[in-house]
Scaffold this motif. Structure first.
Motif, mmCIF file in Angstrom:
data_model
loop_
_atom_site.group_PDB
_atom_site.id
_atom_site.type_symbol
_atom_site.label_atom_id
_atom_site.label_comp_id
_atom_site.label_asym_id
_atom_site.label_seq_id
_atom_site.Cartn_x
_atom_site.Cartn_y
_atom_site.Cartn_z
ATOM 1 N N ASP A 63 26.668 -8.084 -5.740
ATOM 2 C CA ASP A 63 27.607 -9.160 -6.056
ATOM 3 C C ASP A 63 28.454 -8.860 -7.289
ATOM 4 O O ASP A 63 28.939 -9.777 -7.933
ATOM 5 N N SER A 64 28.637 -7.577 -7.596
ATOM 6 C CA SER A 64 29.397 -7.270 -8.803
ATOM 7 C C SER A 64 30.195 -5.985 -8.652
ATOM 8 O O SER A 64 29.942 -5.162 -7.764
ATOM 9 N N GLY A 84 27.133 -14.595 -4.834
ATOM 10 C CA GLY A 84 26.604 -14.128 -6.113
ATOM 11 C C GLY A 84 27.488 -14.528 -7.279
ATOM 12 O O GLY A 84 28.287 -15.451 -7.192
ATOM 13 N N TYR A 85 27.369 -13.781 -8.357
ATOM 14 C CA TYR A 85 28.021 -14.148 -9.609
ATOM 15 C C TYR A 85 29.296 -13.368 -9.904
ATOM 16 O O TYR A 85 30.045 -13.716 -10.784
ATOM 17 N N GLY A 86 29.547 -12.282 -9.206
ATOM 18 C CA GLY A 86 30.639 -11.406 -9.569
ATOM 19 C C GLY A 86 31.770 -11.371 -8.569
ATOM 20 O O GLY A 86 31.922 -12.254 -7.724
#
Length: 110
Positions: A63-64, A84-86
């Protein structure tokens, strides 16, 4: 399945144990186990070595941008987890949720 995390392996192991998920993974490779963390491909190579998996049979789900960079540097496909976070610049595939990813993997493995 293996995990390659820029966190320490013991952190990931403890988190997976707390969630009763550790048994799903054959290998956990943390940044503390390699010279260069993601986006360098060192963790991917180490996971393949520890599990006797051929690199050509591997994909990285993440996710990044660091995950994407590691996959690119290892010359493997990158599957982007949009939940996710990215962010991602040019993933091989993107997935909105875990069900989509699971269906894709079931169709494209074995």
């Amino acid at each position: 399945m293996s995990i390659a995390t820029n966190a320490s392996d013991f952190f990931a192991i403890n988190m997976l144990k707390a969630q009763n998920m550790l048994n799903f993974f054959e290998c956990i490779v943390g940044a503390n186990m390699v010279k260069n963390p993601k986006p360098k491909p060192d963790m991917i190579y180490k996971a393949c070595k520890l599990t006797s998996t051929k690199l050509k049979n591997s994909v990285l789900i993440g996710d990044s941008l660091k995950d994407e960079g590691a996959a690119k540097n290892a010359k493997i496909d990158f599957l982007f987890a949009k939940w996710g976070y990215g962010t991602s610049k040019s993933p091989t595939y993107t997935f909105d949720n875990l069900s989509e990813l699971e269906n894709f993997l079931l169709k494209h493995t074995n």
